[in-house]
Design a protein around this motif. Structure first.
Motif, PDB file in Angstrom:
ATOM      1  N   ASN A   9       0.120  23.473  20.924  1.00 48.23           N
ATOM      2  CA  ASN A   9       0.034  24.645  21.648  1.00 48.23           C
ATOM      3  C   ASN A   9      -0.246  25.945  21.049  1.00 48.23           C
ATOM      4  O   ASN A   9      -0.914  26.824  21.535  1.00 48.23           O
ATOM      5  CB  ASN A   9       1.544  24.926  22.314  1.00 48.23           C
ATOM      6  CG  ASN A   9       1.934  23.883  23.622  1.00 48.23           C
ATOM      7  OD1 ASN A   9       1.295  23.461  24.139  1.00 48.23           O
ATOM      8  ND2 ASN A   9       3.178  23.496  23.509  1.00 48.23           N
ATOM      9  N   LYS A  10       0.281  26.063  19.771  1.00 43.88           N
ATOM     10  CA  LYS A  10      -0.286  27.167  19.086  1.00 43.88           C
ATOM     11  C   LYS A  10      -1.777  27.213  18.784  1.00 43.88           C
ATOM     12  O   LYS A  10      -2.431  28.347  18.915  1.00 43.88           O
ATOM     13  CB  LYS A  10       0.464  27.176  17.729  1.00 43.88           C
ATOM     14  CG  LYS A  10       0.002  28.235  16.596  1.00 43.88           C
ATOM     15  CD  LYS A  10       0.743  27.743  15.304  1.00 43.88           C
ATOM     16  CE  LYS A  10       0.333  28.845  14.167  1.00 43.88           C
ATOM     17  NZ  LYS A  10       1.382  28.676  13.017  1.00 43.88           N
ATOM     18  N   MET A  11      -2.325  25.918  18.659  1.00 37.63           N
ATOM     19  CA  MET A  11      -3.834  25.787  18.527  1.00 37.63           C
ATOM     20  C   MET A  11      -4.598  26.446  19.725  1.00 37.63           C
ATOM     21  O   MET A  11      -5.429  26.783  19.818  1.00 37.63           O
ATOM     22  CB  MET A  11      -4.032  24.383  18.172  1.00 37.63           C
ATOM     23  CG  MET A  11      -3.731  24.084  16.782  1.00 37.63           C
ATOM     24  SD  MET A  11      -4.156  22.337  16.326  1.00 37.63           S
ATOM     25  CE  MET A  11      -5.830  22.290  16.307  1.00 37.63           C
ATOM     26  N   GLN A  12      -4.074  25.941  20.990  1.00 31.29           N
ATOM     27  CA  GLN A  12      -4.607  25.989  22.433  1.00 31.29           C
ATOM     28  C   GLN A  12      -4.494  27.558  22.339  1.00 31.29           C
ATOM     29  O   GLN A  12      -5.506  28.132  23.236  1.00 31.29           O
ATOM     30  CB  GLN A  12      -3.793  25.388  23.242  1.00 31.29           C
ATOM     31  CG  GLN A  12      -3.860  24.148  23.373  1.00 31.29           C
ATOM     32  CD  GLN A  12      -5.304  23.480  23.192  1.00 31.29           C
ATOM     33  OE1 GLN A  12      -6.280  23.613  24.087  1.00 31.29           O
ATOM     34  NE2 GLN A  12      -5.624  22.486  22.100  1.00 31.29           N
ATOM     35  N   GLU A  13      -3.256  28.208  22.060  1.00 35.40           N
ATOM     36  CA  GLU A  13      -3.242  29.839  22.367  1.00 35.40           C
ATOM     37  C   GLU A  13      -4.232  30.339  21.430  1.00 35.40           C
ATOM     38  O   GLU A  13      -4.741  31.583  22.001  1.00 35.40           O
ATOM     39  CB  GLU A  13      -1.637  30.012  21.787  1.00 35.40           C
ATOM     40  CG  GLU A  13      -1.505  31.397  22.056  1.00 35.40           C
ATOM     41  CD  GLU A  13      -0.271  32.051  21.423  1.00 35.40           C
ATOM     42  OE1 GLU A  13      -0.028  33.197  21.282  1.00 35.40           O
ATOM     43  OE2 GLU A  13       0.681  31.394  21.198  1.00 35.40           O
ATOM     44  N   PHE A  14      -4.395  29.965  20.102  1.00 35.75           N
ATOM     45  CA  PHE A  14      -5.360  30.739  19.373  1.00 35.75           C
ATOM     46  C   PHE A  14      -6.793  30.576  19.632  1.00 35.75           C
ATOM     47  O   PHE A  14      -7.747  31.224  19.353  1.00 35.75           O
ATOM     48  CB  PHE A  14      -4.871  30.577  17.824  1.00 35.75           C
ATOM     49  CG  PHE A  14      -3.932  31.290  17.454  1.00 35.75           C
ATOM     50  CD1 PHE A  14      -3.979  32.491  16.684  1.00 35.75           C
ATOM     51  CD2 PHE A  14      -2.495  30.722  17.184  1.00 35.75           C
ATOM     52  CE1 PHE A  14      -2.913  33.297  16.368  1.00 35.75           C
ATOM     53  CE2 PHE A  14      -1.501  31.350  16.948  1.00 35.75           C
ATOM     54  CZ  PHE A  14      -1.717  32.578  16.419  1.00 35.75           C
ATOM     55  N   LYS A  15      -7.082  29.145  20.264  1.00 39.59           N
ATOM     56  CA  LYS A  15      -8.370  29.002  20.898  1.00 39.59           C
ATOM     57  C   LYS A  15      -8.866  29.870  21.689  1.00 39.59           C
ATOM     58  O   LYS A  15      -9.887  30.343  21.876  1.00 39.59           O
ATOM     59  CB  LYS A  15      -8.459  27.277  20.871  1.00 39.59           C
ATOM     60  CG  LYS A  15      -9.814  27.080  21.366  1.00 39.59           C
ATOM     61  CD  LYS A  15      -9.871  25.586  21.803  1.00 39.59           C
ATOM     62  CE  LYS A  15     -11.091  24.968  22.215  1.00 39.59           C
ATOM     63  NZ  LYS A  15     -11.046  23.627  22.817  1.00 39.59           N
ATOM     64  N   ASN A  58      -7.698  32.946  22.326  1.00 43.07           N
ATOM     65  CA  ASN A  58      -7.903  34.529  22.050  1.00 43.07           C
ATOM     66  C   ASN A  58      -8.948  34.288  20.884  1.00 43.07           C
ATOM     67  O   ASN A  58      -9.144  35.661  20.463  1.00 43.07           O
ATOM     68  CB  ASN A  58      -6.624  35.305  21.912  1.00 43.07           C
ATOM     69  CG  ASN A  58      -5.869  34.644  21.033  1.00 43.07           C
ATOM     70  OD1 ASN A  58      -6.487  34.002  19.849  1.00 43.07           O
ATOM     71  ND2 ASN A  58      -4.654  34.704  21.168  1.00 43.07           N
ATOM     72  N   GLY A  59      -9.203  33.435  20.225  1.00 46.36           N
ATOM     73  CA  GLY A  59     -10.061  33.418  19.131  1.00 46.36           C
ATOM     74  C   GLY A  59      -9.867  33.881  17.574  1.00 46.36           C
ATOM     75  O   GLY A  59     -10.363  34.201  16.833  1.00 46.36           O
ATOM     76  N   SER A  60      -8.258  34.024  17.699  1.00 45.23           N
ATOM     77  CA  SER A  60      -7.723  34.442  16.257  1.00 45.23           C
ATOM     78  C   SER A  60      -7.164  33.420  15.570  1.00 45.23           C
ATOM     79  O   SER A  60      -7.528  32.311  15.990  1.00 45.23           O
ATOM     80  CB  SER A  60      -6.392  35.366  16.772  1.00 45.23           C
ATOM     81  OG  SER A  60      -5.636  34.674  17.522  1.00 45.23           O
ATOM     82  N   THR A  61      -6.720  33.730  14.503  1.00 42.51           N
ATOM     83  CA  THR A  61      -5.857  32.631  13.479  1.00 42.51           C
ATOM     84  C   THR A  61      -4.570  33.074  13.152  1.00 42.51           C
ATOM     85  O   THR A  61      -4.047  34.277  13.455  1.00 42.51           O
ATOM     86  CB  THR A  61      -6.980  32.752  12.306  1.00 42.51           C
ATOM     87  OG1 THR A  61      -6.704  34.159  11.663  1.00 42.51           O
ATOM     88  CG2 THR A  61      -8.350  32.366  12.304  1.00 42.51           C
ATOM     89  N   PRO A  62      -3.853  32.193  12.880  1.00 37.71           N
ATOM     90  CA  PRO A  62      -2.274  32.231  12.712  1.00 37.71           C
ATOM     91  C   PRO A  62      -2.124  33.241  11.298  1.00 37.71           C
ATOM     92  O   PRO A  62      -2.829  33.584  10.510  1.00 37.71           O
ATOM     93  CB  PRO A  62      -1.943  31.066  12.379  1.00 37.71           C
ATOM     94  CG  PRO A  62      -2.964  29.964  12.825  1.00 37.71           C
ATOM     95  CD  PRO A  62      -4.236  30.762  12.606  1.00 37.71           C
ATOM     96  N   GLN A  63      -0.986  33.967  11.634  1.00 36.31           N
ATOM     97  CA  GLN A  63      -0.568  34.699  10.348  1.00 36.31           C
ATOM     98  C   GLN A  63       0.424  34.107   9.486  1.00 36.31           C
ATOM     99  O   GLN A  63       0.504  34.341   8.298  1.00 36.31           O
ATOM    100  CB  GLN A  63       0.446  35.831  11.051  1.00 36.31           C
ATOM    101  CG  GLN A  63      -0.316  36.824  12.130  1.00 36.31           C
ATOM    102  CD  GLN A  63      -1.521  37.592  11.207  1.00 36.31           C
ATOM    103  OE1 GLN A  63      -1.384  38.032  10.049  1.00 36.31           O
ATOM    104  NE2 GLN A  63      -2.934  37.467  11.937  1.00 36.31           N
ATOM    105  N   ASP A  64       0.975  32.928   9.974  1.00 37.80           N
ATOM    106  CA  ASP A  64       1.852  32.089   9.086  1.00 37.80           C
ATOM    107  C   ASP A  64       1.577  30.727   9.477  1.00 37.80           C
ATOM    108  O   ASP A  64       1.069  30.256  10.594  1.00 37.80           O
ATOM    109  CB  ASP A  64       2.899  32.418   9.095  1.00 37.80           C
ATOM    110  CG  ASP A  64       3.955  32.156  10.261  1.00 37.80           C
ATOM    111  OD1 ASP A  64       4.082  31.099  10.683  1.00 37.80           O
ATOM    112  OD2 ASP A  64       4.289  33.159  10.832  1.00 37.80           O
ATOM    113  N   TYR A  65       2.060  29.733   8.512  1.00 41.48           N
ATOM    114  CA  TYR A  65       1.819  28.294   8.875  1.00 41.48           C
ATOM    115  C   TYR A  65       3.046  27.505   8.682  1.00 41.48           C
ATOM    116  O   TYR A  65       3.062  26.405   8.050  1.00 41.48           O
ATOM    117  CB  TYR A  65       0.713  27.587   7.824  1.00 41.48           C
ATOM    118  CG  TYR A  65      -0.585  28.047   8.062  1.00 41.48           C
ATOM    119  CD1 TYR A  65      -1.545  27.933   9.037  1.00 41.48           C
ATOM    120  CD2 TYR A  65      -1.108  29.318   7.207  1.00 41.48           C
ATOM    121  CE1 TYR A  65      -2.577  28.556   9.317  1.00 41.48           C
ATOM    122  CE2 TYR A  65      -2.281  30.081   7.384  1.00 41.48           C
ATOM    123  CZ  TYR A  65      -3.163  29.529   8.490  1.00 41.48           C
ATOM    124  OH  TYR A  65      -4.345  30.054   8.674  1.00 41.48           O
TER     125      TYR A  65
END
Length: 666
Positions: free
Chosen positions: A178-184, A186-193
């Motif tokens: 779900n995190k990947m779908q969200e960032f996909k 809006n075109g951004s990358t995560p702040q943490d992993y």
């Protein structure tokens, strides 16, 4: 160990090869080979070969070839036919032990359908059997293979597309999806992993039924990898082998595994694997010698040659005469005391590079994945650049570790600590624990102070000092007139509380107590008690940096808390060049630094709140003259008037409070 189809691994040169990191320790010319017929000497490292053949006879032939110049035999049968036969396994290991070789056994993965080993109801019995049979020659089980590499190089996009039912049954993986779908979107990358790290550590490793069974039987676990060693250890492995020999930076691989092992108190080794994806597979004998020697100098406890596959016409596998000559030469060199003394010791904690928390970047090339789920992000270039520079500077003397409060870098004893995002104005990476500056003082003004006040906290605000005093039955919160030292307002704490540090946030005063695990919030003007809050540690000092509270508990740790909910957001370990700085007491935040009294010391530490490094020491010896003979009458209390740049200090039961100016010591 066994990954001939890993195109990414073998086909793409390492990031650091582009920077041309050359290890000086690998530059050794060939020397004459000592007589191999002498009695086998004793080595302080496990040196051996991994047997990957299919029959007991092949194993015995290899043992006979290397018995005079190794002390370890890895039965790397995995899913081979030998795994199906307990008698064959024990026959091979009996042969190895008879030749004074230690043994590590690989019996495949628990999901293998061919291994009798994993079909046992309990591993306790076989552990007892093999311990009685081979004693301490049986070192443990090699389990699974390259878990970090599989994580990085798995095709997760295809897996998500074809495994939706299984995906929804795994909450951790589903959250990542779900995190990947969200960032996909809006075109951004995560702040943490953090999610990704938790999935790998917990779901992939800690919940692996094979690892669980091995742990339950108290069997030492080994495996190899070419990345993510830090997280392999966190997942439960006891010993990690760094794969070297393929087209990578040996210094980088050793730095990653050595750093993880040092801070997590584990053992590590190196396994020399394929350089080529086809015959002859292994590098030359001379290069193999250099790689073994480098690992030895860096402190590896295990040095192994991956001997796979069986090449037609070669009864020994992939190893040829030149490789056996190199292994024997290495053995003779490290067991010769005089010769061994000439080798540089690369194992000491010289320098560490601290990477971002849970930053699971593969580091093989600039476009490598992060946890297999993400491409490079805004940190990647900086991390790679800093790492390349430091590897060029330190080689195998560099440890590469991660931000992790459970394993603070300050415990490693490093002479130099670097952070991935710490550079000077010229873009040069600077050590985070260089020698701290030294200051003494000049007294500017002296003010009266209540000699009965057991000062635990001090802060200046709008012309007044606010003071917290301690001792059960005598603890107070006070407003004090600076010019006279008169107490103009006081609130007495209930007798069961021992008052500690205070700070001011807006129109509120926050006060800690020592061992009651309770803090109080007061109205700054009326001293009316507004609320209390709890914390798990002892309470010593507290200050406010304009955004977060910073709290000490008498250890070397500073905790950062939200001022409204009092939840810990992060913590740092305070250290200088000599290691952790403990007994941190009263705190004051001044111009971006944390000033800390050190209990029972006449000095103040000036601390970088991002790294925990002590950047300066302020020596206040002799400021109170004559000194109070009471041993509890120690320096404690720092206040700062930001409007006029005035610094105040006092102590417990001191009759005076001092305004001082700092004087650099040449």
């Amino acid at each position: 160990m066994r990954s001939p189809n890993r195109i990414i691994k073998y086909g793409v040169p390492c990031l650091l090869i582009l920077i041309i990191v050359i290890s000086v320790s690998a530059m050794f010319a060939l020397i004459p080979i000592p007589d191999g017929n002498q009695a086998k000497a004793t080595a302080n490292v496990n040196v051996g070969v991994a047997f990957c053949g299919n029959t007991t006879q092949e194993a015995k032939v290899l043992i006979d070839r290397v018995k005079g110049y190794t002390n370890l035999f890895v039965l790397d049968s995995g899913a081979n036919p030998i795994s199906r036969n307990q008698t064959a396994i024990e026959e091979i290991c009996d042969c190895a032990v008879a030749q004074d070789l230690n043994i590590i056994v690989n019996l495949g993965h628990i999901h293998s359908q061919v291994s009798w080993f994993w079909q046992l109801s309990s591993l306790d019995g076989i552990m007892q059997r093999w311990t009685e049979r081979w004693g301490d020659r049986f070192l443990g089980i090699y389990y699974n293979d390259e878990p970090g590499g599989i994580q990085l190089d798995g095709n997760w996009t295809d897996w998500f597309a074809t495994h939706q039912p299984q995906l929804q049954q795994n909450p951790s993986l589903y959250a990542i999806y779900n995190k990947m779908q969200e960032f996909k979107a809006n075109g951004s990358t995560p702040q943490d992993y953090d999610l990704e790290a938790q999935f790998f550590i917990h779901d992939v490793l800690q919940e692996d039924p094979g690892l669980i069974r091995l742990k339950d039987a108290e069997i030492t676990t080994f495996t190899s990898d070419y990345c993510l060693y830090w997280f392999d250890y966190l997942g439960g492995y006891d010993v990690m082998f760094a794969e070297i020999g393929w087209n990578c930076s040996i210094a980088q691989q050793i730095g990653l595994v050595k750093g993880a092992a040092r801070l997590q108190n584990k053992d590590w080794g190196a396994i020399i694997t394929w350089k080529y994806g086809a015959a002859p597979y292994l590098d030359t004998g001379e290069q193999m010698y250099n790689q073994m020697l480098t690992a030895y100098q860096a402190g590896a406890k295990y040095i192994i040659i991956f001997n796979y596959p069986i090449i037609a016409g070669n009864k020994y596998g992939a190893l040829t005469d030149e490789h056996f000559i190199a292994i024997e030469r290495f053995w003779n060199d490290i067991t010769n005391q005089e010769k061994a003394k000439t080798f540089a010791d690369l194992s000491k904690p010289e320098a560490a590079l601290v990477l971002p928390k849970n930053y699971g970047w593969g580091m093989r090339h600039p476009d490598d994945t992060i946890w297999g789920f993400w491409g490079p992000d805004s940190k990647t270039l900086q991390v790679g650049t800093v790492m390349g520079k430091l590897l060029a500077q330190y080689g195998e003397r560099l440890d590469i570790v991660y931000e992790d409060p459970a394993y603070p870098v300050s415990t490693g004893g490093y002479r130099n600590i670097y952070y991935w995002n710490a550079s000077n104005a010229n873009g040069q990476t600077e050590p985070a624990n260089s020698e701290p500056l030294q200051y003494t003082y000049n007294v500017v003004n002296t003010y009266s102070h209540d000699s009965n006040a057991f000062t635990q906290g001090l802060v200046f605000d709008n012309g007044f000092l606010y003071e917290s005093t301690g001792l059960n039955g005598n603890s107070t919160l006070r407003r004090v007139a600076l010019a006279t030292g008169n107490v103009v307002q006081v609130y007495a704490l209930p007798d069961q509380y021992f008052g500690e540090g205070i700070t001011i946030v807006g129109d509120k005063i926050i006060q800690l107590t020592w061992q009651s695990h309770i803090g109080f919030v007061y109205d700054k003007y009326s001293f009316a008690l507004l609320q209390n809050f709890s914390y798990a540690t002892e309470g010593w000092g507290i200050t406010y940096d304009g955004a977060q509270l910073i709290m000490s508990d008498g250890s070397s740790t500073l905790y950062f808390l939200t001022p409204n909910t009092f939840q810990i957001t992060r913590q740092i370990q305070v250290h200088d060049v000599d290691g952790p700085v403990v007994n941190l007491n009263e705190l004051e935040y001044i111009n971006g630094k944390v000033y800390a009294n050190v209990w029972m010391e006449d000095k103040i530490a000036v601390i970088n709140p991002q790294t925990g490094q002590v950047e300066a020491w302020i020596n206040l010896s002799g400021i109170l003259n004559p000194q109070n003979p009471d041993p509890n009458s120690v320096l404690n209390g720092i206040a700062y008037d930001a409007n006029t740049d005035r610094l105040f200090v006092t102590g417990k039961m001191w009759p005076q409070l001092f305004e001082i100016k700092l004087v650099p010591v040449d």
